[in-house]
Design a protein around this motif. Structure first.
Motif, PDB file in Angstrom:
ATOM      1  N   LEU A 178       0.824  -1.020   0.134  1.00 16.15           N
ATOM      2  CA  LEU A 178       0.068  -0.004  -0.144  1.00 16.15           C
ATOM      3  C   LEU A 178       1.025   1.199   0.036  1.00 16.15           C
ATOM      4  CD1 LEU A 178      -2.836  -1.190   2.759  1.00 16.15           C
ATOM      5  CD2 LEU A 178      -2.903  -0.879   0.063  1.00 16.15           C
ATOM      6  N   THR A 179       0.581   2.144  -0.612  1.00 15.15           N
ATOM      7  CA  THR A 179       1.140   3.500  -0.614  1.00 15.15           C
ATOM      8  C   THR A 179       1.161   4.250   0.590  1.00 15.15           C
ATOM      9  OG1 THR A 179       0.280   3.863  -3.049  1.00 15.15           O
ATOM     10  CG2 THR A 179       1.209   5.809  -1.736  1.00 15.15           C
ATOM     11  N   LEU A 180       2.395   4.702   0.798  1.00 12.35           N
ATOM     12  CA  LEU A 180       2.657   5.626   2.034  1.00 12.35           C
ATOM     13  C   LEU A 180       2.255   6.993   1.988  1.00 12.35           C
ATOM     14  CD1 LEU A 180       3.326   5.721   5.133  1.00 12.35           C
ATOM     15  CD2 LEU A 180       5.852   5.981   4.367  1.00 12.35           C
ATOM     16  N   THR A 181       1.314   7.538   2.663  1.00 13.55           N
ATOM     17  CA  THR A 181       0.923   8.851   2.492  1.00 13.55           C
ATOM     18  C   THR A 181       1.384   9.770   3.626  1.00 13.55           C
ATOM     19  OG1 THR A 181      -1.197   8.340   1.332  1.00 13.55           O
ATOM     20  CG2 THR A 181      -0.989  10.660   2.354  1.00 13.55           C
ATOM     21  N   ILE A 182       2.395  10.639   3.328  1.00 15.85           N
ATOM     22  CA  ILE A 182       2.688  11.583   4.445  1.00 15.85           C
ATOM     23  C   ILE A 182       2.046  13.109   4.218  1.00 15.85           C
ATOM     24  CG2 ILE A 182       4.700  12.783   5.200  1.00 15.85           C
ATOM     25  CD1 ILE A 182       4.648  10.010   5.503  1.00 15.85           C
ATOM     26  N   PRO A 183       1.494  13.632   5.337  1.00 17.22           N
ATOM     27  CA  PRO A 183       0.696  14.794   5.087  1.00 17.22           C
ATOM     28  C   PRO A 183       1.585  15.942   4.939  1.00 17.22           C
ATOM     29  CG  PRO A 183       0.645  13.920   7.368  1.00 17.22           C
ATOM     30  CD  PRO A 183       1.487  13.258   6.714  1.00 17.22           C
ATOM     31  N   ASP A 184       0.916  17.064   4.110  1.00 17.60           N
ATOM     32  CA  ASP A 184       1.896  18.134   3.653  1.00 17.60           C
ATOM     33  C   ASP A 184       1.710  18.987   4.961  1.00 17.60           C
ATOM     34  OD1 ASP A 184       2.142  17.451   1.247  1.00 17.60           O
ATOM     35  OD2 ASP A 184      -0.034  18.517   0.701  1.00 17.60           O
ATOM     36  N   LYS A 185       0.918  18.950   5.919  1.00 14.78           N
ATOM     37  CA  LYS A 185       0.966  19.770   7.252  1.00 14.78           C
ATOM     38  C   LYS A 185       0.849  18.933   8.427  1.00 14.78           C
ATOM     39  CE  LYS A 185       1.435  23.988   5.342  1.00 14.78           C
ATOM     40  NZ  LYS A 185       2.610  24.783   5.506  1.00 14.78           N
ATOM     41  N   GLY A 186       1.618  19.109   9.436  1.00 16.95           N
ATOM     42  CA  GLY A 186       1.523  18.444  10.643  1.00 16.95           C
ATOM     43  C   GLY A 186       2.439  17.216  11.039  1.00 16.95           C
ATOM     44  N   LEU A 187       2.432  16.560  11.877  1.00 10.80           N
ATOM     45  CA  LEU A 187       3.488  15.582  12.338  1.00 10.80           C
ATOM     46  C   LEU A 187       2.800  14.060  11.976  1.00 10.80           C
ATOM     47  CD1 LEU A 187       4.140  16.673  16.238  1.00 10.80           C
ATOM     48  CD2 LEU A 187       5.455  17.150  14.181  1.00 10.80           C
ATOM     49  N   LYS A 188       3.889  13.191  11.439  1.00 14.35           N
ATOM     50  CA  LYS A 188       3.701  11.701  11.337  1.00 14.35           C
ATOM     51  C   LYS A 188       4.985  11.138  11.764  1.00 14.35           C
ATOM     52  CE  LYS A 188       1.912   8.516   7.894  1.00 14.35           C
ATOM     53  NZ  LYS A 188       0.593   8.335   8.143  1.00 14.35           N
ATOM     54  N   ALA A 189       4.539   9.717  12.221  1.00 13.62           N
ATOM     55  CA  ALA A 189       5.763   8.830  12.503  1.00 13.62           C
ATOM     56  C   ALA A 189       5.470   7.782  11.945  1.00 13.62           C
ATOM     57  CB  ALA A 189       5.637   8.717  14.038  1.00 13.62           C
ATOM     58  N   VAL A 190       6.274   7.004  11.186  1.00 14.44           N
ATOM     59  CA  VAL A 190       6.365   5.715  10.487  1.00 14.44           C
ATOM     60  C   VAL A 190       7.533   4.858  11.140  1.00 14.44           C
ATOM     61  CG1 VAL A 190       6.367   4.605   8.271  1.00 14.44           C
ATOM     62  CG2 VAL A 190       5.607   6.943   8.466  1.00 14.44           C
ATOM     63  N   LEU A 191       7.124   3.560  11.675  1.00 14.03           N
ATOM     64  CA  LEU A 191       7.969   2.662  12.057  1.00 14.03           C
ATOM     65  C   LEU A 191       8.398   1.827  11.129  1.00 14.03           C
ATOM     66  CD1 LEU A 191       9.703   1.664  14.680  1.00 14.03           C
ATOM     67  CD2 LEU A 191       7.472   0.175  15.102  1.00 14.03           C
ATOM     68  N   TYR A 192       9.562   1.376  10.830  1.00 13.15           N
ATOM     69  CA  TYR A 192       9.959   0.478   9.912  1.00 13.15           C
ATOM     70  C   TYR A 192      10.439  -0.795  11.008  1.00 13.15           C
ATOM     71  CZ  TYR A 192       9.349   3.473   6.088  1.00 13.15           C
ATOM     72  OH  TYR A 192       8.765   4.321   5.024  1.00 13.15           O
ATOM     73  N   THR A 193       9.905  -2.163  10.833  1.00 13.53           N
ATOM     74  CA  THR A 193      10.356  -2.965  11.690  1.00 13.53           C
ATOM     75  C   THR A 193      10.059  -4.382  11.244  1.00 13.53           C
ATOM     76  OG1 THR A 193      10.085  -3.816  14.004  1.00 13.53           O
ATOM     77  CG2 THR A 193       7.946  -3.035  12.988  1.00 13.53           C
ATOM     78  N   ALA A 194       9.900  -5.571  11.960  1.00 14.82           N
ATOM     79  CA  ALA A 194      10.088  -6.788  11.489  1.00 14.82           C
ATOM     80  C   ALA A 194       8.979  -7.506  12.375  1.00 14.82           C
ATOM     81  CB  ALA A 194      11.222  -7.544  11.113  1.00 14.82           C
ATOM     82  N   THR A 195       8.144  -8.413  12.082  1.00 16.76           N
ATOM     83  CA  THR A 195       7.188  -9.132  13.021  1.00 16.76           C
ATOM     84  C   THR A 195       8.067  -9.938  14.015  1.00 16.76           C
ATOM     85  OG1 THR A 195       6.850 -10.832  11.444  1.00 16.76           O
ATOM     86  CG2 THR A 195       5.442  -8.866  11.461  1.00 16.76           C
ATOM     87  N   TRP A 196       9.234 -10.517  13.396  1.00 16.93           N
ATOM     88  CA  TRP A 196      10.012 -11.510  13.963  1.00 16.93           C
ATOM     89  C   TRP A 196      11.164 -10.989  14.988  1.00 16.93           C
ATOM     90  CZ3 TRP A 196      14.817 -10.454  11.832  1.00 16.93           C
ATOM     91  CH2 TRP A 196      14.515  -9.736  10.703  1.00 16.93           C
ATOM     92  N   CYS A 197      11.548  -9.682  14.898  1.00 16.74           N
ATOM     93  CA  CYS A 197      12.760  -9.280  15.314  1.00 16.74           C
ATOM     94  C   CYS A 197      12.892  -9.181  16.888  1.00 16.74           C
ATOM     95  CB  CYS A 197      13.180  -7.844  14.774  1.00 16.74           C
ATOM     96  SG  CYS A 197      12.047  -6.595  15.369  1.00 16.74           S
ATOM     97  N   ASP A 198      11.606  -9.181  17.441  1.00 17.04           N
ATOM     98  CA  ASP A 198      11.684  -9.183  18.940  1.00 17.04           C
ATOM     99  C   ASP A 198      11.993 -10.718  19.643  1.00 17.04           C
ATOM    100  OD1 ASP A 198       8.930  -9.976  18.078  1.00 17.04           O
ATOM    101  OD2 ASP A 198       8.578 -10.281  20.197  1.00 17.04           O
ATOM    102  N   TRP A 199      11.713 -11.610  18.898  1.00 12.80           N
ATOM    103  CA  TRP A 199      11.779 -13.122  19.473  1.00 12.80           C
ATOM    104  C   TRP A 199      13.141 -13.863  18.599  1.00 12.80           C
ATOM    105  CZ3 TRP A 199      11.034 -16.991  15.974  1.00 12.80           C
ATOM    106  CH2 TRP A 199      10.267 -16.811  14.775  1.00 12.80           C
ATOM    107  N   TYR A 200      13.148 -13.692  17.112  1.00 12.86           N
ATOM    108  CA  TYR A 200      13.965 -14.356  16.347  1.00 12.86           C
ATOM    109  C   TYR A 200      15.559 -14.011  16.774  1.00 12.86           C
ATOM    110  CZ  TYR A 200      16.443 -16.622  12.695  1.00 12.86           C
ATOM    111  OH  TYR A 200      17.318 -17.271  12.111  1.00 12.86           O
ATOM    112  N   LEU A 201      15.703 -12.622  16.926  1.00 17.85           N
ATOM    113  CA  LEU A 201      16.887 -12.086  17.411  1.00 17.85           C
ATOM    114  C   LEU A 201      17.336 -12.102  18.982  1.00 17.85           C
ATOM    115  CD1 LEU A 201      16.985  -8.875  15.176  1.00 17.85           C
ATOM    116  CD2 LEU A 201      18.026 -11.262  14.877  1.00 17.85           C
ATOM    117  N   ALA A 202      16.554 -12.730  19.841  1.00 17.84           N
ATOM    118  CA  ALA A 202      16.496 -12.779  21.124  1.00 17.84           C
ATOM    119  C   ALA A 202      17.918 -13.554  21.686  1.00 17.84           C
ATOM    120  CB  ALA A 202      15.302 -13.269  21.751  1.00 17.84           C
TER     121      ALA A 202
END
Length: 300
Positions: A178-202
């Motif tokens: 899906l396309t990522l939409t960043i607003p022209d005005k205001g704040l936005k936070a986008v997290l890039y992560t992985a569904t497995w990084c909390d347990w597979y890298l443990a």
């Protein structure tokens, strides 16, 4: 079934099928970086003789299990098949790569896909990933296992340089992000992560695993503050079931989508998970990779 086995089997289901179609490579703009930091253009070797590309990561357990097989294959076929070990450059560093090289006495060329464009070109979705090209430059094999199918294809390529029936990824399983939409005005936070990084890298990267947990907790907190937030998870080893499990585990409060094709990871030069991009008026004002301290966007 353990989580590791689950994601590995899922990856196999996504990738492997027998088919008659082939993928014609176009490597004119694809480059890797060798261990000395020098750029290497793939078109220097493609279309001259068979090529074996293996994508891997130092924290990938199956990759480590396959390294003796990989070295043996190089010793057996290295004269007739150009071979490159390609580190995917996700949560990795040169010292870890060098340690693996010494541990397994690897003698084939080792390079890094520091832009992730080579991985995308070859439809990569999870390590370990094997790609074989014939002497004309056609991709004729894609897979995860160091198995008889891989060995037989290498043997045939070493003799004639071509293979009659390719073994390729199922293109019908591919999806568009899906396309990522960043607003022209205001704040936005986008997290890039992985569904497995909390347990597979443990076990192998415990600090990274804890950082992944802290990142999700912090973006949940930003969402609760009324900040426009969302997350994109890497397509590596991930499907909708893994996303649903992740959402339930962390009580995710914001939209979360798989970055199919890893296009957003590539365009935003994300080579470490988790990474949080903070936007103000459509411009990146901060890139966060350390989540040991709270983030307060309301002060921006």
């Amino acid at each position: 079934m353990t989580k590791m086995k689950y994601i590995y089997v899922t990856a196999l289901w996504l990738f492997l099928c027998l088919g008659s179609a082939t993928t014609q490579a176009n490597e004119s703009s694809l480059t890797l970086k060798n261990q000395q930091g020098e750029l290497f253009e793939l078109n220097q070797i493609i279309g001259k003789k068979p090529v074996y590309l293996k994508f891997w990561a130092t924290w990938c357990k199956p990759c480590m299990e396959q390294m003796p097989h990989f070295q043996h294959a190089y010793e057996q076929y290295g004269e007739s098949v150009d071979t490159i070990a390609i580190n995917i450059d996700l949560n990795d560093d040169p010292s870890a790569v060098e340690a693996v090289k010494k541990r397994f006495n690897l003698t084939m060329p080792i390079m890094t896909d520091d832009t992730a464009k080579v991985a995308k070109h070859y439809e990569f979705r999870g390590t370990p990933f094997h790609v074989l090209l014939d002497k004309t430059g056609r991709v004729i094999f894609q897979g995860h296992d160091a198995d008889k199918a891989l060995d037989n294809t290498l043997r045939l390529l070493s003799h004639d340089g071509v293979v009659e029936k390719p073994r390729l990824l199922d293109k019908e399983s591919q999806k568009v992000a899906l396309t990522l939409t960043i607003p022209d005005k205001g704040l936005k936070a986008v997290l890039y992560t992985a569904t497995w990084c909390d347990w597979y890298l443990a076990d192998t990267r415990p600090k990274m695993a804890k950082n992944c947990i802290a990142a999700q907790e912090q973006i949940n907190a930003l969402t609760a503050q009324g900040i426009d937030t969302e997350a994109r998870v890497s397509q590596l080893w991930t499907d909708e079931a893994a996303v649903a499990e992740y959402v339930e585990k962390f009580k995710v409060l914001h939209p979360l989508y798989i970055d199919h094709g890893n296009d957003l990871f590539i365009s935003n030069e994300v080579s470490q998970v988790p990474t949080l991009l903070l936007y103000k008026d459509a411009k990146v004002i901060q890139r966060v990779t350390d989540f040991s301290s709270p983030i307060n966007m309301l002060k921006q």
